[in-house]
Enzyme design. Structure first.
Site, mmCIF file in Angstrom:
data_model
loop_
_atom_site.group_PDB
_atom_site.id
_atom_site.type_symbol
_atom_site.label_atom_id
_atom_site.label_comp_id
_atom_site.label_asym_id
_atom_site.label_seq_id
_atom_site.Cartn_x
_atom_site.Cartn_y
_atom_site.Cartn_z
ATOM 1 N N GLY A 1 1.016 -1.297 -0.017
ATOM 2 C CA GLY A 1 -0.325 0.013 0.004
ATOM 3 C C GLY A 1 0.928 1.201 -0.071
ATOM 4 O O GLY A 1 2.062 1.279 0.503
ATOM 5 N N GLN B 1 3.073 9.786 1.634
ATOM 6 C CA GLN B 1 4.271 9.240 1.496
ATOM 7 C C GLN B 1 4.955 9.501 0.534
ATOM 8 O O GLN B 1 6.252 9.234 0.386
ATOM 9 C CB GLN B 1 3.962 7.481 1.636
ATOM 10 C CG GLN B 1 3.530 7.124 2.742
ATOM 11 C CD GLN B 1 3.282 5.496 2.904
ATOM 12 O OE1 GLN B 1 2.134 5.235 2.545
ATOM 13 N NE2 GLN B 1 4.308 4.936 3.367
ATOM 14 N N CYS C 1 5.978 -0.089 7.372
ATOM 15 C CA CYS C 1 5.472 0.825 6.521
ATOM 16 C C CYS C 1 6.746 1.293 5.805
ATOM 17 O O CYS C 1 7.929 1.586 6.273
ATOM 18 C CB CYS C 1 5.118 1.977 7.522
ATOM 19 S SG CYS C 1 4.868 3.654 6.758
ATOM 20 N N LEU C 2 6.756 1.676 4.469
ATOM 21 C CA LEU C 2 7.539 2.470 3.679
ATOM 22 C C LEU C 2 8.298 3.633 4.077
ATOM 23 O O LEU C 2 9.434 3.569 3.556
ATOM 24 C CB LEU C 2 7.165 2.371 2.344
ATOM 25 C CG LEU C 2 6.674 1.286 1.523
ATOM 26 C CD1 LEU C 2 6.194 1.562 0.049
ATOM 27 C CD2 LEU C 2 7.686 0.251 1.191
ATOM 28 N N HIS D 1 -2.959 6.856 7.019
ATOM 29 C CA HIS D 1 -1.925 7.646 6.529
ATOM 30 C C HIS D 1 -2.540 8.972 6.305
ATOM 31 O O HIS D 1 -2.111 10.256 6.335
ATOM 32 C CB HIS D 1 -1.369 7.324 5.362
ATOM 33 C CG HIS D 1 -0.117 6.483 5.679
ATOM 34 N ND1 HIS D 1 1.050 7.160 6.452
ATOM 35 C CD2 HIS D 1 0.343 5.209 5.493
ATOM 36 C CE1 HIS D 1 2.124 6.257 6.496
ATOM 37 N NE2 HIS D 1 1.786 5.096 6.079
ATOM 38 N N HIS E 1 -4.642 0.754 7.041
ATOM 39 C CA HIS E 1 -3.211 1.497 7.357
ATOM 40 C C HIS E 1 -3.124 2.632 6.657
ATOM 41 O O HIS E 1 -2.804 3.437 6.882
ATOM 42 C CB HIS E 1 -2.222 0.319 6.775
ATOM 43 C CG HIS E 1 -0.818 0.833 7.251
ATOM 44 N ND1 HIS E 1 0.224 0.337 8.223
ATOM 45 C CD2 HIS E 1 -0.023 1.821 6.353
ATOM 46 C CE1 HIS E 1 1.326 1.029 8.174
ATOM 47 N NE2 HIS E 1 1.445 1.778 6.829
ATOM 48 N N GLU E 2 -3.478 2.477 5.163
ATOM 49 C CA GLU E 2 -3.304 3.562 4.321
ATOM 50 C C GLU E 2 -4.305 4.688 4.592
ATOM 51 O O GLU E 2 -3.975 5.845 4.660
ATOM 52 C CB GLU E 2 -3.617 3.053 2.847
ATOM 53 C CG GLU E 2 -2.622 2.127 2.445
ATOM 54 C CD GLU E 2 -0.918 2.361 2.801
ATOM 55 O OE1 GLU E 2 -0.655 3.598 2.664
ATOM 56 O OE2 GLU E 2 -0.405 1.490 3.011
#
Length: 161
Positions: free
Chosen positions: A46, A51, A90-91, A136, A132-133
């Site tokens: 995701g 991000q 997480c990225l 964000h 999760h997204e």
């Protein structure tokens, strides 16, 4: 298509409430395509617009199953049920993993790249990735929900189970 640079914590944009998308045009289509390519390039499931440095309510999720790629624009969580704790990363936090409790199922309402509204129900890992997204987009980081951080060697043991 272009690979975008991933914004790393502690960049303040990661903790901002994102603005709704109002214009559905070719720029948005290009952004969604770039976000997908960026997510794949960095081996994610995701990616949310903050991000890559954009303060707008756009996210993509693809857990590599039959569902395919989910594009969420202006998503809203309609309903959740159950609870399950699992490991997340997480990225924007490379190499950091932790146990996070999230609902087992989720129902959302969002818009697609043309602005058309749709509803989606998801469970398990897909529900976790979607939530999760969406977090964000609301300036909420997974680290604020971690009950226990996982060391890299523990993670390797979990993958074998």
């Amino acid at each position: 298509m272009a690979i975008r640079k991933i914004v790393m914590h502690p960049d303040p944009i990661l903790e901002e409430q994102c603005e709704p998308v109002k214009v559905f045009d070719k720029k948005l289509t290009k952004l969604l395509n770039d976000m997908y390519d960026t997510m794949i390039e960095f081996d994610g499931v995701g990616l949310a617009a903050p991000q890559i440095g954009l303060n707008i309510q756009v996210a993509v999720v693809d857990i590599d199953d039959e569902t395919g790629t989910i594009e969420m624009i202006n998503p809203v969580v309609v309903e959740t049920a159950g609870e399950v704790t699992d490991v997340e990363g997480c990225l924007s936090f490379p190499g950091l993993y932790g146990e996070v409790s999230r609902p087992e199922t989720v129902k959302i309402k969002a818009q697609d790249r043309t602005g058309k509204f749709y509803k989606l129900e998801a469970e398990g890992f897909l529900a976790r990735a979607i939530l999760h997204e969406i977090d964000h987009l609301n300036g909420i980081l997974f680290t604020s929900k971690v009950s226990r951080y996982i060391e890299e060697h523990e993670l390797e043991g979990m993958e074998e189970e």
